[in-house]
Design a protein around this motif. Structure first.
Motif, PDB file in Angstrom:
ATOM      1  N   ARG A  44       0.853  -1.182   0.000  1.00  0.00           N
ATOM      2  CA  ARG A  44       0.000   0.000   0.000  1.00  0.00           C
ATOM      3  C   ARG A  44       0.890   1.234   0.000  1.00  0.00           C
ATOM      4  O   ARG A  44       1.847   1.312   0.770  1.00  0.00           O
ATOM      5  CB  ARG A  44      -0.873  -0.019   1.254  1.00  0.00           C
ATOM      6  CG  ARG A  44      -1.897   1.073   1.339  1.00  0.00           C
ATOM      7  CD  ARG A  44      -2.681   0.965   2.631  1.00  0.00           C
ATOM      8  NE  ARG A  44      -1.862   1.126   3.828  1.00  0.00           N
ATOM      9  CZ  ARG A  44      -1.498   2.301   4.333  1.00  0.00           C
ATOM     10  NH1 ARG A  44      -1.847   3.412   3.754  1.00  0.00           N
ATOM     11  NH2 ARG A  44      -0.767   2.346   5.431  1.00  0.00           N
TER      12      ARG A  44
ATOM     13  N   THR B   2      -1.048  -3.488   6.155  1.00  0.00           N
ATOM     14  CA  THR B   2      -2.358  -3.222   5.554  1.00  0.00           C
ATOM     15  C   THR B   2      -3.499  -3.469   6.548  1.00  0.00           C
ATOM     16  O   THR B   2      -4.653  -3.332   6.177  1.00  0.00           O
ATOM     17  CB  THR B   2      -2.581  -4.119   4.327  1.00  0.00           C
ATOM     18  OG1 THR B   2      -2.439  -5.479   4.713  1.00  0.00           O
ATOM     19  CG2 THR B   2      -1.585  -3.795   3.228  1.00  0.00           C
TER      20      THR B   2
ATOM     21  N   SER C  81      -7.542  -1.522   0.771  1.00  0.00           N
ATOM     22  CA  SER C  81      -6.652  -2.110  -0.229  1.00  0.00           C
ATOM     23  C   SER C  81      -6.843  -1.380  -1.549  1.00  0.00           C
ATOM     24  O   SER C  81      -7.812  -0.650  -1.751  1.00  0.00           O
ATOM     25  CB  SER C  81      -6.940  -3.593  -0.387  1.00  0.00           C
ATOM     26  OG  SER C  81      -8.263  -3.779  -0.846  1.00  0.00           O
TER      27      SER C  81
END
Length: 54
Positions: A32, A48, A53
């Protein structure tokens, strides 16, 4: 959470969010992008948990 300077120096810096997103999508693991509060560029993270996402 503030990015440590030593971590910022080790990571690859992307000039824009679009470039960082493209690199994250091309990776074989889940990554990310995030804006660094030290260099004001974008880096990638594997953290994450609790985040959206791509």
């Amino acid at each position: 959470m503030r990015t440590r300077l030593s971590v910022c120096r080790r990571k690859r810096r992307f000039a824009g969010e679009d470039a960082a997103k493209a690199a994250a999508l091309a990776a074989t693991i889940t990554l990310r992008p995030y804006r660094c509060d030290r260099c004001f560029g974008f880096h990638l993270t594997g953290r994450t948990r609790g985040k959206r996402s791509l």
